[in-house]
Design an enzyme around this catalytic site. Sequence first.
Site: not given
Lengths: 163, 563
Positions: B49, B111-112, B161, B477
């Site tokens: 993602e 969940f999630q 959802k 760096m």
Amino acid sequence: MSKHTLSVMVENEPGVLSRVAGLFSGRGFNIYSLNVAPTLEKGVSLMTIVAEGDDAIVEQIVKQLRKLVPTIKVKDLTELKSVEREMVLLKVNAEDSKRAEILRIVDIFRCKVVDVSVDELTIEVTGDQGKIGALVNLLTRFGIKEIARTGNVAMRRSMQIDL
Amino acid sequence: MKLTGAQILLKCLEEEGVDVMFGFPGGAVIDIYDEIPKSSVEHILVRHEQGAIHAADGYARATGRVGVCLVTSGPGATNTVTGIATAYADSIPVVIFTGQVPRALIGNDAFQEVDIVGITRPCTKHNYLVQDVNDLARTVKQAFYLARTGRPGPVLVDLPKDIQQQLAEFKYPEEVSMRSYKPTKMPHIGQIRKVVKLLKKAKRPLIYSGGGVITSGSHEELTWLGKTLHIPVTSTLMGLGAFPGDDGLFLGMLGMHGTYAANMAVNNCDLLLAVGARFDDRVTGKVDTFAPNATIVHIDVDPTSIQKNVSVQVPLVADCKPALAALKAETEGTLDEYDWAADHKEWVDKVQGWAKEHPLTYKDDTEGIKPQYVVEKIYEITKGDAIIATEVGQNQMWAAQFYKYNRPNTLLTSGGLGTMGYGFPAAMGAQRAFPDKLVIDIAGDGSIQMCIQEMMTVVCNKLPVKIVILNNGYLGMVRQWQELFYEKNYCATCMDAQPDFVKLAEAYGAAGFRVTEKKDVEKTLREAFKVDKPVIVDIRVEKEENVYPMVPAGASLTEMLLV
């Protein structure tokens, strides 16, 4: 560092309080008190925030508050003539021997006794920070057992001129 | 006819003219994915993602349009946070759609489930949790409007959802009206006249241009102003490309890794016209000594940027485009009676003298390959006609210093947040927007490994991004800082254990090249840029080369370490 009272009108939508509070915490600004409630206008809430900081910090706070999408209006009332009030509930030790004196103070300060028990009085007081500070000072020697404060609510005075 | 929330979302995207979104499916967005094949919106499946949000960001930076990404709830959403913060720091218009568990489960540790609206509140311009399917279309309209107007930025829309499944009438609002959001766009004409007066009075004016000029599309107005009034121009990293990089008046970047000429000009100018730049600490160095002799004018659409870091004498809250257009209109009338060139000649000569005295350079004194040399060759080969993305670190600074950006939207780099792993997926987004353009990610061997999994995305979507790794086997760096300020204690910066990048490219179905000798740099780059598929060019550069000039953190701009 000085205290500034900010009057912030916001859209009354979910998460708006968290957005405002998060803005302060995320930038390390300190909130002294925060009060929020709906206004007459539908969907609009008014927050009164007392914040601490020097002028540059407060200028940033005001700008950052204005930048939040749900913010409608921000006013720093500190420089304006305004009315500020806070409501406080105080639960004070009040044995028989002390009760009369406490009630005299309540009378002088135009407070209200809102709950009584054998050895306690619960007092409601409304006023500006000076009055509340003075009352707390006077009652401390009796033993304040509990205190609940609303934080300031404030409103700009209609007349801004010196009379 | 009633549509489901998922159908409504895709209709909204079509109404907004979205042609592509970058995403990764999951249980909480499966209803939306079910509708994608039926819509005109193309979906590019990334491998992580973070790749989706950076690609949407790169697409937005290259095109000036709003980038879009779609991810699922929980980990899908949290994986975008780095990219959201990146877009927020650089004011990039991106709309992020996240799936959310059904409303009945919100707050139940389902969940999630994650409170992504809460998590992203500090790093989005605004965000929404849609609680009623009837609000969906209006919310999407507002999200796009907020993302691209005022000071642009990322806007997140969290979609439970059950909202995606519920039915509602679809009506896309024609206009957005928000009583609380009315950004100031037009400049105050009184302030504009004040600036013109100051410009006339100034003997040593300097334009300091930032990313806001590019975002607002005002590069032409800026270029007119600089060239017509003979004012030298310096730029932030984000502002590169707004003024032609090969023009004699252009001094390059200022600040920590800015040019000697730019930093000396800031120190000596008597008027600093800051446009769409926010006085980042990497730019100002020690704030107390920044532009000590100058009256500072600051044009910015975001009032919070003004007076934040430095004291400004003339604030001007406005979009850069109408502000610069107004300055142009006000000064155009002076051209007959006022000789700007003559008035500024002495100053321009002085500034150009500094540029000759200490140009951007490096010691090309070894058999090894200098990274700056590689960037110079990329510029020569492409003639500046490429979109350059960068990762973060030394590679980023060399790409900024040694490639000349003559057009806006041609440098994609994480300026504000400094996100390693940004460049490659951003290049992917830009390549999708401009399939026929040469898009090059100038990378380090450390940062390319942060989002390397998107190799698969570019290969299967035929996005022929070219990755040039300036491979020094170090997190360069940080190593440079360790060398200069931490007695060469190279703790945790040696990255010489690394994959075979050529084989890695080939494993993904891309092409791989390796260069170990200087004589092969140019011809290999030429060959690589001609390959019609994604390429990794792994160039083994000098291991301990440093980025110069350098102003140590907290020092004044005049305290530069030169080559």
